[in-house]
Design a protein around this motif. Structure first.
Motif, PDB file in Angstrom:
ATOM      1  N   PHE A  74       7.801  -7.479   0.678  1.00  0.00           N
ATOM      2  CA  PHE A  74       7.804  -6.971  -0.687  1.00  0.00           C
ATOM      3  C   PHE A  74       8.233  -5.518  -0.707  1.00  0.00           C
ATOM      4  N   CYS A  75       8.539  -5.029  -1.918  1.00  0.00           N
ATOM      5  CA  CYS A  75       8.790  -3.606  -2.144  1.00  0.00           C
ATOM      6  C   CYS A  75       7.501  -3.011  -2.679  1.00  0.00           C
ATOM      7  N   SER A  76       7.039  -1.924  -2.037  1.00  0.00           N
ATOM      8  CA  SER A  76       5.740  -1.355  -2.427  1.00  0.00           C
ATOM      9  C   SER A  76       5.865  -0.207  -3.428  1.00  0.00           C
ATOM     10  N   PHE A  77       7.071   0.042  -3.927  1.00  0.00           N
ATOM     11  CA  PHE A  77       7.224   1.025  -5.011  1.00  0.00           C
ATOM     12  C   PHE A  77       6.364   0.529  -6.176  1.00  0.00           C
ATOM     13  N   PRO A  78       5.568   1.437  -6.790  1.00  0.00           N
ATOM     14  CA  PRO A  78       4.631   0.993  -7.828  1.00  0.00           C
ATOM     15  C   PRO A  78       5.271   0.099  -8.896  1.00  0.00           C
ATOM     16  N   GLY A  79       4.655  -1.048  -9.100  1.00  0.00           N
ATOM     17  CA  GLY A  79       5.118  -1.971 -10.132  1.00  0.00           C
ATOM     18  C   GLY A  79       6.175  -2.952  -9.683  1.00  0.00           C
ATOM     19  N   HIS A  80       6.710  -2.773  -8.479  1.00  0.00           N
ATOM     20  CA  HIS A  80       7.815  -3.638  -8.042  1.00  0.00           C
ATOM     21  C   HIS A  80       7.350  -4.909  -7.333  1.00  0.00           C
ATOM     22  N   TYR A  81       6.165  -4.849  -6.726  1.00  0.00           N
ATOM     23  CA  TYR A  81       5.771  -5.937  -5.826  1.00  0.00           C
ATOM     24  C   TYR A  81       5.632  -7.298  -6.520  1.00  0.00           C
TER      25      TYR A  81
ATOM     26  N   ALA B 273      -0.150  -3.848  -1.378  1.00  0.00           N
ATOM     27  CA  ALA B 273       0.776  -3.312  -2.376  1.00  0.00           C
ATOM     28  C   ALA B 273       0.067  -2.285  -3.263  1.00  0.00           C
ATOM     29  N   LEU B 274      -1.175  -2.565  -3.616  1.00  0.00           N
ATOM     30  CA  LEU B 274      -1.939  -1.636  -4.445  1.00  0.00           C
ATOM     31  C   LEU B 274      -2.259  -0.355  -3.671  1.00  0.00           C
ATOM     32  N   ALA B 275      -2.643  -0.512  -2.403  1.00  0.00           N
ATOM     33  CA  ALA B 275      -2.925   0.652  -1.571  1.00  0.00           C
ATOM     34  C   ALA B 275      -1.664   1.485  -1.370  1.00  0.00           C
ATOM     35  N   GLY B 276      -0.515   0.810  -1.280  1.00  0.00           N
ATOM     36  CA  GLY B 276       0.753   1.510  -1.108  1.00  0.00           C
ATOM     37  C   GLY B 276       1.063   2.383  -2.314  1.00  0.00           C
ATOM     38  N   GLY B 277       0.785   1.852  -3.495  1.00  0.00           N
ATOM     39  CA  GLY B 277       1.015   2.636  -4.709  1.00  0.00           C
ATOM     40  C   GLY B 277       0.203   3.914  -4.702  1.00  0.00           C
ATOM     41  N   SER B 278      -1.037   3.826  -4.184  1.00  0.00           N
ATOM     42  CA  SER B 278      -1.906   5.004  -4.123  1.00  0.00           C
ATOM     43  C   SER B 278      -1.453   5.985  -3.048  1.00  0.00           C
ATOM     44  N   ALA B 279      -0.784   5.490  -2.022  1.00  0.00           N
ATOM     45  CA  ALA B 279      -0.348   6.360  -0.919  1.00  0.00           C
ATOM     46  C   ALA B 279       0.700   7.368  -1.371  1.00  0.00           C
ATOM     47  N   GLY B 280       1.479   6.998  -2.382  1.00  0.00           N
ATOM     48  CA  GLY B 280       2.420   7.951  -2.958  1.00  0.00           C
ATOM     49  C   GLY B 280       3.766   8.014  -2.268  1.00  0.00           C
ATOM     50  N   PRO B 281       4.708   8.716  -2.909  1.00  0.00           N
ATOM     51  CA  PRO B 281       6.090   8.749  -2.400  1.00  0.00           C
ATOM     52  C   PRO B 281       6.235   9.445  -1.051  1.00  0.00           C
ATOM     53  N   SER B 282       5.379  10.426  -0.761  1.00  0.00           N
ATOM     54  CA  SER B 282       5.517  11.127   0.522  1.00  0.00           C
ATOM     55  C   SER B 282       5.228  10.198   1.696  1.00  0.00           C
ATOM     56  N   GLU B 283       4.483   9.126   1.430  1.00  0.00           N
ATOM     57  CA  GLU B 283       4.163   8.140   2.475  1.00  0.00           C
ATOM     58  C   GLU B 283       5.028   6.883   2.329  1.00  0.00           C
ATOM     59  N   ASN B 284       6.062   6.977   1.509  1.00  0.00           N
ATOM     60  CA  ASN B 284       6.923   5.809   1.240  1.00  0.00           C
ATOM     61  C   ASN B 284       6.144   4.649   0.613  1.00  0.00           C
ATOM     62  N   TYR B 285       5.064   4.999  -0.083  1.00  0.00           N
ATOM     63  CA  TYR B 285       4.205   4.001  -0.743  1.00  0.00           C
ATOM     64  C   TYR B 285       3.651   2.984   0.249  1.00  0.00           C
ATOM     65  N   VAL B 286       3.380   3.453   1.467  1.00  0.00           N
ATOM     66  CA  VAL B 286       2.774   2.613   2.492  1.00  0.00           C
ATOM     67  C   VAL B 286       1.593   3.395   3.072  1.00  0.00           C
ATOM     68  N   PRO B 287       0.383   2.828   3.031  1.00  0.00           N
ATOM     69  CA  PRO B 287      -0.758   3.542   3.611  1.00  0.00           C
ATOM     70  C   PRO B 287      -0.554   3.774   5.099  1.00  0.00           C
ATOM     71  N   SER B 288      -0.797   4.985   5.560  1.00  0.00           N
ATOM     72  CA  SER B 288      -0.518   5.307   6.963  1.00  0.00           C
ATOM     73  C   SER B 288      -1.548   4.660   7.882  1.00  0.00           C
ATOM     74  N   ASN B 289      -1.090   4.233   9.040  1.00  0.00           N
ATOM     75  CA  ASN B 289      -1.939   3.616  10.069  1.00  0.00           C
ATOM     76  C   ASN B 289      -2.758   2.445   9.537  1.00  0.00           C
ATOM     77  N   ASP B 290      -2.209   1.699   8.640  1.00  0.00           N
ATOM     78  CA  ASP B 290      -2.910   0.542   8.093  1.00  0.00           C
ATOM     79  C   ASP B 290      -2.529  -0.696   8.915  1.00  0.00           C
ATOM     80  N   PRO B 291      -3.512  -1.327   9.568  1.00  0.00           N
ATOM     81  CA  PRO B 291      -3.185  -2.467  10.443  1.00  0.00           C
ATOM     82  C   PRO B 291      -2.614  -3.665   9.692  1.00  0.00           C
ATOM     83  N   ARG B 292      -2.744  -3.679   8.377  1.00  0.00           N
ATOM     84  CA  ARG B 292      -2.181  -4.796   7.613  1.00  0.00           C
ATOM     85  C   ARG B 292      -0.662  -4.716   7.535  1.00  0.00           C
ATOM     86  N   VAL B 293      -0.109  -3.531   7.794  1.00  0.00           N
ATOM     87  CA  VAL B 293       1.340  -3.340   7.734  1.00  0.00           C
ATOM     88  C   VAL B 293       1.965  -3.810   9.048  1.00  0.00           C
TER      89      VAL B 293
END
Ligand code: ZN
Length: 150
Positions: A132-139, A81-101
């Protein structure tokens, strides 16, 4: 004067119960109050694929009150969830190619809906999963348990 009282028995099938029934397709709603309408999603291990439909029943735009649906192991949920927040809106707040997803949807705003279909093949037994929702602060609030039953 005779008054005849008749008792009607009404069987109500509640939304909550139907959501707990193991089905290969589930619908979850997010709103403007930072809430999912489900705390638990249960699917059957017999499903070759599972489809999650996400509906945003609110009115606020995706950059203000955006929601997505992300699935991971429970142990990965917080760091992801924290990494998603850093990924930003262009990535839908999901780190790209992250095996945890395990699965995720795009971020949507009020009145919109989206869905994701994925295989349960990589989900082992005895493991705890969290959505969960990975939008910053929502998780912290917008999360729930994802269970696979036999
Ligand atoms: Zn959200």
């Amino acid at each position: 004067m005779k008054i005849i009282k008749t008792m009607f028995i009404v069987l109500i099938v509640s939304q909550a119960n139907s959501a707990l029934a193991a089905s290969c397709e589930q619908t979850i709603e997010g709103n403007d109050m930072l809430q999912f309408n489900l705390k638990e999603i249960v699917v059957s291990s017999t499903c070759s694929e599972v489809t999650i439909n996400l509906k945003h029943t609110g009115q606020l735009a995706s950059n203000i009150m955006g929601h997505n649906w992300v699935l991971s192991k429970t142990e990965d949920f917080m760091p992801l969830a924290l990494a998603g927040g850093s990924a930003g809106p262009s990535e839908n707040y999901v780190p790209s190619n992250d095996p945890r997803v395990i699965a995720y949807t795009v971020i949507i705003g009020g009145g919109e809906e989206t869905s994701v279909t994925f295989s349960l093949a990589s989900l082992g037994g005895g493991e705890d999963y969290t959505f969960f929702c990975s939008f910053p602060g929502h998780y912290a609030i917008m999360k729930g348990v994802f269970r696979v039953i036999n």
